[in-house]
Scaffold this motif. Sequence first.
Motif, short mmCIF file in Angstrom:
data_model
loop_
_atom_site.label_atom_id
_atom_site.label_comp_id
_atom_site.label_asym_id
_atom_site.label_seq_id
_atom_site.Cartn_x
_atom_site.Cartn_y
_atom_site.Cartn_z
N UNK A 91 28.41 -12.75 -2.17
CA UNK A 91 28.22 -12.76 -0.72
C UNK A 91 29.13 -13.76 -0.05
N UNK A 92 29.34 -13.57 1.24
CA UNK A 92 30.18 -14.49 2.00
C UNK A 92 30.41 -13.97 3.39
N UNK A 93 30.82 -14.87 4.29
CA UNK A 93 31.06 -14.49 5.68
C UNK A 93 32.26 -13.54 5.77
N UNK A 94 32.34 -12.74 6.84
CA UNK A 94 33.49 -11.85 7.01
C UNK A 94 34.80 -12.64 7.06
N UNK A 95 35.80 -12.18 6.33
CA UNK A 95 37.11 -12.82 6.33
C UNK A 95 37.21 -14.06 5.48
N UNK A 96 36.18 -14.40 4.72
CA UNK A 96 36.21 -15.63 3.93
C UNK A 96 37.08 -15.47 2.69
N UNK A 206 29.27 -4.85 -13.45
CA UNK A 206 29.41 -4.34 -12.09
C UNK A 206 29.32 -5.51 -11.12
N UNK A 207 30.33 -5.64 -10.26
CA UNK A 207 30.34 -6.68 -9.23
C UNK A 207 30.14 -6.01 -7.89
N UNK A 208 29.12 -6.47 -7.16
CA UNK A 208 28.76 -5.88 -5.87
C UNK A 208 29.06 -6.90 -4.77
N UNK A 209 29.79 -6.49 -3.76
CA UNK A 209 30.08 -7.35 -2.61
C UNK A 209 28.99 -7.13 -1.56
N UNK A 210 28.48 -8.23 -0.99
CA UNK A 210 27.44 -8.14 0.03
C UNK A 210 27.81 -8.92 1.27
N UNK A 211 27.51 -8.36 2.44
CA UNK A 211 27.72 -9.08 3.70
C UNK A 211 26.61 -10.12 3.88
N UNK A 212 26.85 -11.09 4.74
CA UNK A 212 25.83 -12.09 5.04
C UNK A 212 25.43 -11.98 6.50
N UNK A 213 24.21 -12.41 6.78
CA UNK A 213 23.69 -12.40 8.14
C UNK A 213 24.06 -13.69 8.85
N UNK A 214 23.61 -13.83 10.11
CA UNK A 214 23.94 -15.03 10.88
C UNK A 214 23.39 -16.30 10.26
N UNK A 215 22.25 -16.19 9.55
CA UNK A 215 21.67 -17.39 8.94
C UNK A 215 22.26 -17.69 7.57
N UNK A 216 23.26 -16.91 7.15
CA UNK A 216 23.96 -17.21 5.89
C UNK A 216 23.42 -16.52 4.67
N UNK A 217 22.34 -15.73 4.80
CA UNK A 217 21.79 -15.02 3.65
C UNK A 217 22.40 -13.64 3.55
N UNK A 218 22.37 -13.07 2.34
CA UNK A 218 22.95 -11.75 2.13
C UNK A 218 22.14 -10.70 2.85
N UNK A 219 22.83 -9.84 3.61
CA UNK A 219 22.15 -8.82 4.40
C UNK A 219 21.45 -7.82 3.50
N UNK A 220 20.39 -7.21 4.03
CA UNK A 220 19.64 -6.24 3.25
C UNK A 220 18.31 -6.82 2.80
#
Length: 439
Positions: A91-96, A206-220
């Motif tokens: 996980x990580x912020x967009x563009x990181x 298997x490596x899965x990429x996950x987006x993060x929310x505004x509070x820094x946790x992985x979305x979903x």
Amino acid sequence: MKGTPTAEKLTYRCESCGHTSSRWMGFCPQCRSSEGLVETTVRPHRVAPSIDVVSADAPPKTINGRAPTGLGEFDRVLGGGMVPGVTVLVGGAPGIGKSTLLLHAADRFASSTGPVLIATAEESARQVQLRAHRVGVRTGQVLIASVADVDDIVAIAAARKPAAVIVDSIQTVSSTGSSGAAGGVVQVRDCAARLIAFAKNSDTPVIIVGHVTKDGSIAGPRTLEHMVDVVLYLEGESDAGLRFLRSVKNRYGAVHEVGVFDMTPDGLVEVPDPSGLLVGLRDDTAPGSVLFPAIEGRRPVVVEVQALVVGSNASQPRRSVTGLLPSRVHQILGILTRHARIPLAGQEVYLSVMGGVRISEPAADLPVALAVASAFHDVALGRVAAWGELGLTGDVRPAPRPLVRTAEIERISAGPILCPETGFKRLDRALAATGLASG
């Protein structure tokens, strides 16, 4: 047919904790989330008759050892490399730099182990190719497929039998057998479960990429992090080059391990000596600067704590904190006012950990206090290093792993060291030793 064991039924699920209810509510009664429950369809599960049940003390089937990716800092965080059948959530912020990091890892892993399949649902194959050329991917064993259906991803992987699969990202893939849109609770959970089942059955990492929310946790759904074997976060400031890959869960290695990378125009570059990089440009003659050997996982990293203290006529002088816990900084300022007689009530105080590093351990209390006192008195401390937790009474408490911290300070030729282990068990004594004691 309604009422039969095979009938589907509607239920309502919390996106944060996974709690289910037979009726919709505008909040979650379990985790008290203010978000409303989401409608989902529950399908019956069938127990397959071919499941093997084995004894715990029976000789295991052939299990291969770890396979290093070849990217040292990435392997450090994984615990030494890829375990067969492991599922890793990054996980990580967009563009990181998540996709860039995994391209580097895929290039190294494919060169030494075998083909790596990158299934991208966010970009076209051409876009990923362009990035691969920019960051210098040198092997033709990195295979790229632009596909958004999880069943298609599994089918391609089953046919080509790659050494590893990268899915970018879990919020953009979907399954025709699940309800809801891509990125929804049901889709994320079901797609992850499908990928995890494929990894376990085929022994394919298997490596899965996950987006993060505004509070820094992985979305979903929160259950996503419980489902996978390893959870990694890529962190860093958008205007700073350093990136920190942190392990927050690892079933096959140590947690809280950290890998350090430097973002360059040609991609991410490993930083095997972060201490040397972080303090290499430091001005030893400037006041308000103290070295602190932080412990990141099992790794010591020396960082520079800087402070600036300036007078203010405002009724509430500003306190600006970067890389430290603000609540703890306010506590330290109170201790300095009470026990060091440093009048900070009319002063603006700015504190920063250089390089975009975030420090949360209490051992940073003493270097923060010394940096503020140094800035207030305008006295440079040279290459002084310190650690220790400050008590409200002005005492300095020991920190874990003092020998490791000492060895890292000595390795970069810094010192002297102020800490409880060297006799500085009170704040006033540490300030006196550096010439910062107030009269």
